[in-house]
Design a protein around this motif. Structure first.
Motif, PDB file in Angstrom:
ATOM      1  N   HIS A  49       0.858  -1.193   0.000  1.00  0.00           N
ATOM      2  CA  HIS A  49       0.000   0.000   0.000  1.00  0.00           C
ATOM      3  C   HIS A  49       0.884   1.231   0.000  1.00  0.00           C
ATOM      4  CE1 HIS A  49      -3.255   2.770   0.889  1.00  0.00           C
ATOM      5  NE2 HIS A  49      -2.590   3.209   1.950  1.00  0.00           N
ATOM      6  N   THR A  50       0.631   2.159  -0.905  1.00  0.00           N
ATOM      7  CA  THR A  50       1.421   3.386  -0.953  1.00  0.00           C
ATOM      8  C   THR A  50       0.590   4.565  -0.474  1.00  0.00           C
ATOM      9  OG1 THR A  50       0.825   3.950  -3.247  1.00  0.00           O
ATOM     10  CG2 THR A  50       2.718   2.479  -2.920  1.00  0.00           C
ATOM     11  N   LEU A  51       1.265   5.538   0.103  1.00  0.00           N
ATOM     12  CA  LEU A  51       0.605   6.758   0.544  1.00  0.00           C
ATOM     13  C   LEU A  51       1.557   7.921   0.375  1.00  0.00           C
ATOM     14  CD1 LEU A  51       0.620   6.931   4.430  1.00  0.00           C
ATOM     15  CD2 LEU A  51       1.554   4.960   3.245  1.00  0.00           C
ATOM     16  N   GLN A  52       0.990   9.095   0.234  1.00  0.00           N
ATOM     17  CA  GLN A  52       1.788  10.303   0.068  1.00  0.00           C
ATOM     18  C   GLN A  52       1.570  11.220   1.259  1.00  0.00           C
ATOM     19  OE1 GLN A  52       1.434  12.199  -3.812  1.00  0.00           O
ATOM     20  NE2 GLN A  52       1.030  10.226  -4.801  1.00  0.00           N
ATOM     21  N   VAL A  53       2.664  11.701   1.828  1.00  0.00           N
ATOM     22  CA  VAL A  53       2.599  12.619   2.959  1.00  0.00           C
ATOM     23  C   VAL A  53       3.555  13.773   2.697  1.00  0.00           C
ATOM     24  CG1 VAL A  53       2.012  10.788   4.595  1.00  0.00           C
ATOM     25  CG2 VAL A  53       4.394  11.415   4.258  1.00  0.00           C
ATOM     26  N   THR A  54       3.294  14.883   3.320  1.00  0.00           N
ATOM     27  CA  THR A  54       4.199  16.026   3.206  1.00  0.00           C
ATOM     28  C   THR A  54       5.436  15.780   4.062  1.00  0.00           C
ATOM     29  OG1 THR A  54       3.046  17.145   5.015  1.00  0.00           O
ATOM     30  CG2 THR A  54       2.302  17.618   2.759  1.00  0.00           C
ATOM     31  N   PRO A  55       6.564  16.391   3.727  1.00  0.00           N
ATOM     32  CA  PRO A  55       7.798  16.158   4.489  1.00  0.00           C
ATOM     33  C   PRO A  55       7.661  16.431   5.985  1.00  0.00           C
ATOM     34  CG  PRO A  55       8.311  17.235   2.413  1.00  0.00           C
ATOM     35  CD  PRO A  55       6.812  17.218   2.523  1.00  0.00           C
ATOM     36  N   ASP A  56       6.862  17.436   6.354  1.00  0.00           N
ATOM     37  CA  ASP A  56       6.750  17.758   7.776  1.00  0.00           C
ATOM     38  C   ASP A  56       5.937  16.722   8.560  1.00  0.00           C
ATOM     39  OD1 ASP A  56       4.420  18.453   6.476  1.00  0.00           O
ATOM     40  OD2 ASP A  56       4.044  20.239   7.682  1.00  0.00           O
ATOM     41  N   ALA A  57       5.175  15.888   7.860  1.00  0.00           N
ATOM     42  CA  ALA A  57       4.387  14.854   8.531  1.00  0.00           C
ATOM     43  C   ALA A  57       5.079  13.499   8.515  1.00  0.00           C
ATOM     44  CB  ALA A  57       3.013  14.734   7.869  1.00  0.00           C
ATOM     45  N   LEU A  58       6.230  13.429   7.883  1.00  0.00           N
ATOM     46  CA  LEU A  58       6.891  12.145   7.647  1.00  0.00           C
ATOM     47  C   LEU A  58       7.268  11.434   8.945  1.00  0.00           C
ATOM     48  CD1 LEU A  58       7.987  10.199   5.532  1.00  0.00           C
ATOM     49  CD2 LEU A  58      10.135  11.459   5.582  1.00  0.00           C
ATOM     50  N   GLU A  59       7.906  12.142   9.871  1.00  0.00           N
ATOM     51  CA  GLU A  59       8.364  11.490  11.097  1.00  0.00           C
ATOM     52  C   GLU A  59       7.198  10.917  11.892  1.00  0.00           C
ATOM     53  OE1 GLU A  59      11.325  12.204  14.921  1.00  0.00           O
ATOM     54  OE2 GLU A  59      10.714  13.920  13.697  1.00  0.00           O
ATOM     55  N   ASN A  60       6.090  11.648  11.974  1.00  0.00           N
ATOM     56  CA  ASN A  60       4.937  11.162  12.726  1.00  0.00           C
ATOM     57  C   ASN A  60       4.352   9.906  12.097  1.00  0.00           C
ATOM     58  OD1 ASN A  60       2.667  11.492  14.726  1.00  0.00           O
ATOM     59  ND2 ASN A  60       1.503  11.712  12.819  1.00  0.00           N
ATOM     60  N   VAL A  61       4.261   9.884  10.766  1.00  0.00           N
ATOM     61  CA  VAL A  61       3.700   8.729  10.072  1.00  0.00           C
ATOM     62  C   VAL A  61       4.568   7.494  10.287  1.00  0.00           C
ATOM     63  CG1 VAL A  61       3.206   7.770   7.788  1.00  0.00           C
ATOM     64  CG2 VAL A  61       2.489  10.078   8.332  1.00  0.00           C
ATOM     65  N   LEU A  62       5.895   7.677  10.294  1.00  0.00           N
ATOM     66  CA  LEU A  62       6.805   6.551  10.497  1.00  0.00           C
ATOM     67  C   LEU A  62       6.848   6.116  11.961  1.00  0.00           C
ATOM     68  CD1 LEU A  62       9.781   7.640   8.196  1.00  0.00           C
ATOM     69  CD2 LEU A  62       8.130   5.810   7.759  1.00  0.00           C
ATOM     70  N   SER A  63       6.787   7.061  12.882  1.00  0.00           N
ATOM     71  CA  SER A  63       6.887   6.716  14.303  1.00  0.00           C
ATOM     72  C   SER A  63       5.650   5.976  14.802  1.00  0.00           C
ATOM     73  CB  SER A  63       7.097   7.977  15.144  1.00  0.00           C
ATOM     74  OG  SER A  63       5.942   8.811  15.122  1.00  0.00           O
ATOM     75  N   THR A  64       4.488   6.291  14.214  1.00  0.00           N
ATOM     76  CA  THR A  64       3.246   5.642  14.638  1.00  0.00           C
ATOM     77  C   THR A  64       3.019   4.306  13.935  1.00  0.00           C
ATOM     78  OG1 THR A  64       2.002   6.883  12.949  1.00  0.00           O
ATOM     79  CG2 THR A  64       2.124   7.832  15.169  1.00  0.00           C
ATOM     80  N   GLY A  65       3.844   3.996  12.957  1.00  0.00           N
ATOM     81  CA  GLY A  65       3.681   2.744  12.236  1.00  0.00           C
ATOM     82  C   GLY A  65       2.656   2.799  11.128  1.00  0.00           C
TER      83      GLY A  65
END
Length: 305
Positions: free
Chosen positions: A127-143
């Motif tokens: 599954h692919t998703l697109q996020v803005t650079p400023d949201a990247l860390e949160n998306v990765l940290s939450t799994g």
């Protein structure tokens, strides 16, 4: 659940899938006698025959059919989310890998990655998703995402990253643009209206500063966060030009809508990275996925670099 041996859930699951006591036993490594004893205990616990012998095999009763989706869901969760934390067997794993990537990544890299994933982990999904650079860390940290692929100029120092390969940039113009031949001069490049791709809303990508350092001032008349928008726009407005990673330009050119030109000044190579959060640095599935992605990129033809 003092009266239910949870190992019996695996027996229930195997019978649902195999419709045979013998075959279910083989899938679990149990003897015929052990399977018969386990089925007897299941029948006693649920006060139902659960599975009855027919010409088509051991078919579930109405109660077993009602319990089936729950049992299958429990076993899938155990296999994909519990056991995978202790070890990871790609051939047996059943899970969805979530990757952050741009539409460029989806077009250029996702097909090769999916083909390899289908071969090595046939029961896993992508599954692919697109996020803005400023949201990247949160998306990765939450799994919410396992990994991110791209060139994030100001990635958080708290993220792990690994270089996948270095890519160069090229310019693309419509095949309808007869004013531009197989090469383009600095003067022509500066005079043409440009389309810029930016995920942040600002034209601050690494190659912008490289162009500026070389004395190039682009006449940007349109900016967009979508790479896939470019061929359509160039086709409808042949006077436009865009500068993109070479891999993307190569894929676009295959459809005979645009032609690829070397930029009028040499641009440095830029790294494409994969990023992940420290929480998942030692996760077996994540380690395996990172290796697969690294090998996929290493196999890309030189014409796309």
């Amino acid at each position: 659940m003092p009266d239910l041996d949870l190992n019996l859930i695996a027996v229930f699951d195997a019978l649902l899938r195999e419709r045979s006591v013998t075959d279910a036993g083989k899938s679990l490594g149990l003897t015929q006698s052990a399977m018969s004893h386990s089925l007897k205990r299941l029948r006693s616990f649920f006060d139902d025959a659960l599975f009855v012998k027919t010409t088509e095999g051991m078919m579930p009763t109405a109660k077993a059919a009602e319990l089936g989706p729950v049992v299958l869901g429990v076993m899938e969760a155990i296999r994909g989310q519990v056991l995978s934390q202790a070890s990871f067997d790609p051939l047996q794993a059943r899970r969805t890998f979530n990757l952050c990537m741009s539409d460029m990544g989806e077009l250029v890299f996702a097909p090769s990655l999916f083909a390899k994933l289908k071969l090595l982990a046939p029961h896993c999904k992508l599954h692919t998703l697109q996020v803005t650079p400023d949201a990247l860390e949160n998306v990765l940290s939450t799994g919410k995402a396992d990994l991110a692929l791209g060139s994030v100029r100001h990635a958080s120092q708290g993220l792990y990253q690994e270089e996948l390969f270095k890519h160069t940039f090229v310019s693309i113009v419509s095949v309808k643009n007869k004013a531009v031949g197989d090469t383009i001069t600095r003067e022509e490049f500066c005079a043409m209206p440009h389309i810029a791709v930016t995920l942040t809303g600002h034209t601050d990508t690494p190659y912008d500063s490289a162009l500026e350092d070389a004395g190039i001032r682009r006449n940007i008349v349109l900016s967009t966060p979508h790479f896939l928008f470019l061929p359509l726009m160039l086709d409808q407005h042949p006077e436009f030009i865009a500068t993109v990673p070479r891999a993307l330009g190569t894929v676009f050119a295959r459809h005979n809508v645009v032609k690829v030109l070397e930029t009028p000044v040499p641009l440095p190579k830029f790294s494409l990275q994969q990023y992940w959060h420290p929480r998942f640095h030692h996760d077996r599935a994540s380690i395996w996925l990172r290796g697969v992605i690294k090998s996929t990129f290493s196999e890309l033809p030189m014409s796309m670099r």
